[in-house]
Write a protein that holds these residues in place. Structure first.
Motif, PDB file in Angstrom:
ATOM      1  N   GLN A   1       3.098  16.246 -12.058  1.00 57.41           N
ATOM      2  CA  GLN A   1       3.566  16.366 -13.443  1.00 57.41           C
ATOM      3  C   GLN A   1       2.580  16.385 -14.312  1.00 57.41           C
ATOM      4  N   SER A   2       2.765  17.120 -15.451  1.00 60.17           N
ATOM      5  CA  SER A   2       2.026  17.269 -16.510  1.00 60.17           C
ATOM      6  C   SER A   2       2.941  17.362 -17.858  1.00 60.17           C
TER       7      SER A   2
ATOM      8  N   VAL B   1       5.904  20.278 -11.155  1.00 59.51           N
ATOM      9  CA  VAL B   1       5.231  21.328 -10.267  1.00 59.51           C
ATOM     10  C   VAL B   1       5.506  20.852  -8.800  1.00 59.51           C
ATOM     11  N   ILE B   2       6.274  21.418  -7.933  1.00 61.66           N
ATOM     12  CA  ILE B   2       6.712  21.497  -6.759  1.00 61.66           C
ATOM     13  C   ILE B   2       5.922  22.184  -5.798  1.00 61.66           C
TER      14      ILE B   2
ATOM     15  N   ILE C   1       7.989  24.023 -13.035  1.00 56.76           N
ATOM     16  CA  ILE C   1       9.376  23.919 -13.683  1.00 56.76           C
ATOM     17  C   ILE C   1       9.034  23.313 -15.233  1.00 56.76           C
ATOM     18  N   PRO C   2       9.364  24.166 -16.141  1.00 56.63           N
ATOM     19  CA  PRO C   2       9.281  23.706 -17.558  1.00 56.63           C
ATOM     20  C   PRO C   2      10.202  22.524 -17.856  1.00 56.63           C
TER      21      PRO C   2
ATOM     22  N   GLY D   1      12.885  32.394  -9.162  1.00 55.85           N
ATOM     23  CA  GLY D   1      13.950  32.277 -10.034  1.00 55.85           C
ATOM     24  C   GLY D   1      13.174  31.848 -11.395  1.00 55.85           C
ATOM     25  N   ASN D   2      13.992  31.606 -12.481  1.00 62.23           N
ATOM     26  CA  ASN D   2      13.704  31.272 -13.746  1.00 62.23           C
ATOM     27  C   ASN D   2      14.358  29.764 -13.974  1.00 62.23           C
ATOM     28  N   SER D   3      13.375  28.787 -13.945  1.00 60.19           N
ATOM     29  CA  SER D   3      13.946  27.513 -13.754  1.00 60.19           C
ATOM     30  C   SER D   3      13.548  26.781 -14.960  1.00 60.19           C
ATOM     31  N   ARG D   4      14.753  25.918 -15.570  1.00 62.70           N
ATOM     32  CA  ARG D   4      14.455  25.108 -16.728  1.00 62.70           C
ATOM     33  C   ARG D   4      14.932  23.632 -16.511  1.00 62.70           C
TER      34      ARG D   4
END
Length: 375
Positions: free
Chosen positions: A190-191, A196-197, A207-208, A225-228
């Motif tokens: 994490q940041s 981040v996985i 993942i934002p 894919g596009n992850s939010r």
């Protein structure tokens, strides 16, 4: 990395009865599935987000099937007697490990060992029978056109006769979030604004969160894919993913209880909602809701627990190194068909200069067992 080995071992200390009861949440009525507990408040990162950082290998759920075996009927949970009956197998396999150690012949047993003994009977929680929904007619058709080394009876003439996993590109999504038989490590970083996985087998998801991500424009897609993401209730990460690139099987055949063939199709309409619930200091309940009305007759939800193990070490998944199997499959299959032609068993001669086009209609052989999902 074709024709993946499906042998496995079990570590004795991993029986479900040794798991915390809160993590298992076994009700008196074994045909009911309780809601995910929401009372736990995790520690926070220095910037104030729930702290999910750590290593969460999926070895302890490698035996948990997606579809429920018929022997369990409409039960989400095994009985104590059923769990106890597994102890003999656990002890037998542990003795086999000890023999490997003593003889200096450590092999597959240790390479792909996992922990077993979950009280759950299936990952599917969206239906009482514990089964994935049926394909639509379009889903059946799209499945019949998919090609992979796992499909019985198909021919191999070019790299496009193999799936993305065979070719060491990706297991696909959401398939990559479910256990295999080895390289099951998951590490969360994490940041501020991001989770981040890192996956031990083929891939990393970025993942934002907190409004950092934007939806991709039409025509842009990716295998993950596009992850939010967003934080919910101080203990849950909710992630919505769309714009997933079709091609890889939605669930991998080597995850237990998944339909055969590695040919579960995806349309451009697919969307995935994940919820990572921190239910204790060392337990995340992972829940995945999948929707693709083009392929499936209904949505479905899978759920299972992740267990923290910060001592777990990632092994390099060097899938591309020495991956000669794609060429070997093509060479061996062409040779076989040349021999069949010589014996008069085939009508058409094999063109030695055949290129990418498949040698046959992919729906003509090897697909008769894919008109439905199978077991």
């Amino acid at each position: 990395m074709i024709r993946h080995t499906l042998l496995a071992g079990v570590t004795a200390g991993a029986m479900a009865l040794s798991f915390p009861l809160a993590a298992q949440q076994v009700p008196d009525d074994l045909t009911t599935m309780p809601e995910v507990p929401e009372g736990y408040t995790p520690a926070t990162t220095p910037w104030g987000d729930p702290d999910f950082r750590g290593i969460w290998p999926l070895n302890d759920v490698a035996e948990l099937p997606v579809n429920r075996p018929a022997q369990y009927g409409d039960r989400f949970w095994k009985t104590p007697e059923e769990i106890a009956s597994e102890q003999g197998r656990v002890e037998q396999l542990e003795e086999a490990y000890e023999a490997e150690d003593e003889d200096g012949t450590i092999g597959l047993g240790h390479w792909i060992e996992y922990q077993a003994g979950s009280r759950r009977t299936s990952m599917v929680v969206s239906s009482q029978d514990g089964q994935l929904p049926d394909f639509t007619e379009e889903g059946i058709h799209r499945s019949s056109l998919m090609r992979a080394s796992w499909v019985t009876g198909q021919t191999f003439d070019w790299v496009t006769d193999f799936d993305s996993w065979d070719r060491c590109i990706t297991r696909g999504f959401p398939a990559s979030m479910f256990p295999f038989r080895y390289n099951n490590g998951i590490r969360i970083f994490q940041s501020p604004g991001y989770v981040v996985i890192a996956l031990e087998m083929l891939g990393t998801r970025i993942i934002p969160v907190a409004g950092q991500g934007e939806e991709w424009p039409a025509g842009v897609d990716g295998y993950f894919g596009n992850s939010r993401g967003r934080w919910v209730d101080g203990n849950t990460l909710e992630v919505v993913t769309d714009h997933i690139k079709p091609g890889a099987s939605v669930l991998n055949v080597a995850t237990r209880g998944v339909p055969s063939g590695n040919t579960i199709p995806m349309s451009e309409s697919a969307s995935v909602t994940e919820r990572f619930h921190m239910v204790g200091p060392d337990t995340i309940t992972y829940e995945m809701h999948y929707s693709d009305p083009v392929v499936w007759e209904d949505d479905f939800t899978l759920r299972y627990n992740w267990s923290r193990d910060d001592d777990y070490e990632f092994f390099e998944y060097a899938c591309h190194e020495g991956n000669v199997q794609v060429r070997n499959y093509i060479t061996a299959d062409r040779t076989k068909r040349e021999q069949e032609y010589a014996r008069g068993a085939m009508v058409d001669e094999i063109d030695p200069d055949a290129g990418p086009p498949p040698a046959m209609d992919p729906a003509s052989r090897g697909t008769q067992n894919r008109n439905t999902q199978g077991d």
